[in-house]
Design a protein around this motif. Structure first.
Motif, short mmCIF file in Angstrom:
data_model
loop_
_atom_site.label_atom_id
_atom_site.label_comp_id
_atom_site.label_asym_id
_atom_site.label_seq_id
_atom_site.Cartn_x
_atom_site.Cartn_y
_atom_site.Cartn_z
N TYR A 223 6.62 -47.53 21.30
CA TYR A 223 6.67 -46.10 21.65
C TYR A 223 5.67 -45.77 22.76
CZ TYR A 223 9.26 -46.14 17.29
OH TYR A 223 10.17 -46.44 16.30
N CYS B 259 7.00 -47.03 25.98
CA CYS B 259 8.05 -46.16 26.52
C CYS B 259 7.51 -45.04 27.39
CB CYS B 259 8.88 -45.57 25.38
SG CYS B 259 9.95 -46.78 24.57
N VAL C 71 13.17 -41.78 28.13
CA VAL C 71 13.65 -41.47 26.78
C VAL C 71 14.49 -40.20 26.81
CG1 VAL C 71 13.00 -41.06 24.38
CG2 VAL C 71 11.60 -42.56 25.81
N LYS C 72 15.72 -40.30 26.35
CA LYS C 72 16.61 -39.15 26.25
C LYS C 72 16.97 -38.94 24.79
CE LYS C 72 17.00 -38.90 30.79
NZ LYS C 72 16.49 -37.75 31.60
N GLN C 73 17.62 -37.83 24.53
CA GLN C 73 18.11 -37.59 23.18
C GLN C 73 19.64 -37.58 23.17
OE1 GLN C 73 16.15 -33.98 21.60
NE2 GLN C 73 14.90 -35.37 20.36
N ASN D 78 16.26 -40.02 19.44
CA ASN D 78 15.78 -40.54 20.72
C ASN D 78 16.57 -41.77 21.13
OD1 ASN D 78 13.82 -38.59 21.09
ND2 ASN D 78 12.20 -39.79 20.12
N ASP D 79 16.92 -41.82 22.42
CA ASP D 79 17.64 -42.96 22.98
C ASP D 79 16.68 -43.70 23.92
OD1 ASP D 79 19.30 -44.75 24.19
OD2 ASP D 79 20.58 -43.28 25.18
N TYR D 80 16.35 -44.95 23.56
CA TYR D 80 15.36 -45.72 24.32
C TYR D 80 16.00 -46.77 25.22
CZ TYR D 80 12.23 -43.78 20.74
OH TYR D 80 11.53 -42.94 19.90
#
Length: 501
Positions: free
Chosen positions: A250, A253, A259-261, A270-272
């Motif tokens: 994290y 990142c 990082v998007k949702q 969260n989309d990593y």
């Protein structure tokens, strides 16, 4: 000899064995015949052709005769080879491998970490062993998949270096001897790339490195098949990796991932997956990349899509499940109470198998297996299947003409069947005439790696056959993975929606 078929002029024992196996495949070919027994339709498999029993027996004797002659030749060659003096490091590497060994040894010496990102069939395993021989080490641990162990052992014997090598599959790490490892080589390193949390495999390797303070070589033809974010947990256990000042994924990142949702089942998560190019830039000092094109591979892979009609009862079951989301039988239940379960069940059924809610599974349709047998028997074919019951379907048709052992395949005329995930990496089907996919996996990684199992520097052409159910979802999966995208629930929902319109 009257009891065998005489040799053709100029045919070797190997060629005659091949010819006899082809004849055997013809006379033993079967077809389906339906009959009524106890008021039920029963399907029997009977011989396609009426051949005199003595002719069949003569062919079978000829197969054994020429096979024995050929194998005895090989034994004699091995005996001669054993009497030769083996000079350590006498193996001749290709020019590009020699250069990579030199450069790789230098990187490993400076950083104690090397990532060999060499595409499949360019010889990264042998190259890594060569790099180890240029490093002052005594004990090397090679972590790989179980199916790849025998080929790595062969490379080690061929190289004959002065260090000791222990080869073990990742699943057996708990069985390791109490040895101080100077170098650990991690094959198919991308398999440790899960995120945001590390996989069990990645955590085990980290613990191993913490204990031994070993140098590390990571091997993969596809270091980040879906996302650059997959790099983090491949290297996080190595003390001097370029991201070692980040406490966890994290924190990493914050600097390396956008990082998007995204909404999943109504929840924002969260989309990593959007790892930045700077991840690859940070890895450059530790990485050597090499492609098939650079190695001189000029392979044309021809892909053939073949549609097979499944049984009417199979299509009927699928339609009923899509409508009712459940099929209840006397002993078992097929339940598809979530979109994901429906997608999985439909995927299974279009290839003729099903897994019940109880955990039991069974073959419901052998149409694909029968088609493959009828059209490819007599060839040295490699078949990839997805679900375990698909192997049972193949066994029910092929009988003892099918193997799951690579060594047996290489030394016989049997067809080999491998599960896509376990067979897509670390093995070579260079002796196969063609690859056949009984089913297709949702993973883009599986597509690109499995289809390359036949590739060698000397093979200029390769044929891959995809066996899809007519009207099934395999075409839709194929379209996704060929674009290097995994097949997801969203793809399936879109397919269903298009079908309703």
């Amino acid at each position: 000899m009257d009891d065998i078929i005489p040799r053709d002029v100029l045919c070797s024992n190997k060629k005659m064995w091949d010819k006899m196996e082809a004849l055997k495949a013809v006379v033993l070919a079967t077809k389906e015949v339906k009959r009524i027994a106890k008021k039920k339709v029963v399907t029997d498999h009977v011989l396609k052709f009426k051949t005199d029993r003595e002719v069949v027996a003569r062919i079978m004797r000829s197969v054994d005769y020429y096979k024995d002659l050929y194998l005895n030749e090989q034994i004699e060659k091995d005996r001669v080879q054993e009497n030769l003096v083996i000079i350590p490091n006498s193996l001749q590497f290709r020019d590009y491998q020699t250069q990579i060994i030199y450069d790789g040894a230098k990187i490993l010496s400076e950083h104690s970490l090397l990532y060999l990102a060499m595409e499949v069939r360019t010889g990264k395993t042998l190259t890594s062993l060569g790099i180890a021989s240029k490093t002052c080490i005594d004990n090397v641990l090679f972590l790989t998949k179980k199916k790849a162990i025998s080929s790595i052992e062969a490379d080690y014997r061929m190289l004959s270096p002065i260090y000791d090598l222990t080869i073990i599959n990742y699943e057996s790490l708990h069985k390791l001897p109490d040895t101080k490892w100077d170098l650990i080589i991690c094959d198919e390193a991308h398999s440790m790339g899960a995120f945001p949390k590390p996989s069990k495999r990645a955590a085990q390797v980290k613990a191993l490195l913490k204990k031994h303070k070993s140098k590390v070589i990571l091997l993969s033809g596809t270091p980040s098949p879906e996302s650059y974010s997959q790099i983090y947990h491949q290297v996080y256990g190595i003390p001097n990796n370029p991201f070692n000042h980040y406490a966890n994924f994290y924190k990493f990142c914050d600097d390396y991932v956008d990082v998007k949702q995204k909404k999943i089942n109504g929840m924002l998560l969260n989309d990593y997956t959007r790892g930045r190019d700077t991840i690859i830039e940070a890895m450059k000092p530790y990485t050597i990349n090499y492609s098939q094109k650079e190695a001189g591979f000029k392979v044309e892979t021809r892909e053939h899509i073949i549609e097979v009609d499944m049984k009417p009862s199979t299509y009927k079951m699928i339609k009923r499940l899509e409508r009712d989301l459940v099929i209840e039988g006397a002993l078992n239940t097929i339940l598809a109470d979530t979109p994901v379960k429906l997608m999985m069940k439909v995927h299974q059924m279009y290839s003729g198998t099903i897994k019940f809610e109880s955990g039991d599974s069974m073959v419901i349709d052998t149409s694909k297996a029968q088609f493959i047998y009828d059209n490819f028997i007599g060839q040295r074919a490699g078949i990839f299947y997805k679900f375990k019951e698909e192997l049972n379907a193949l066994k029910s048709i092929y009988g003892d003409q099918l193997t799951t052992d690579l060594e047996e395949f290489d030394n016989s005329h049997k067809t080999i069947a491998l599960q896509i995930v376990s067979g897509r990496e670390g093995i070579s089907l260079r002796n196969a005439d063609s690859l056949i996919f009984y089913n297709i996996d949702f993973s883009a990684t599986s597509y690109w790696q499995a289809r390359d199992r036949m590739t060698t520097k000397d093979r200029l052409e390769s044929d891959v056959y995809w066996i899809f159910a007519k009207g099934g979802i395999e075409h839709d999966i194929y379209k996704a993975v060929t674009k290097k995208k995994d097949y997801t629930l969203n793809h399936y929902k879109k397919l269903i929606k298009e079908g309703e319109e």
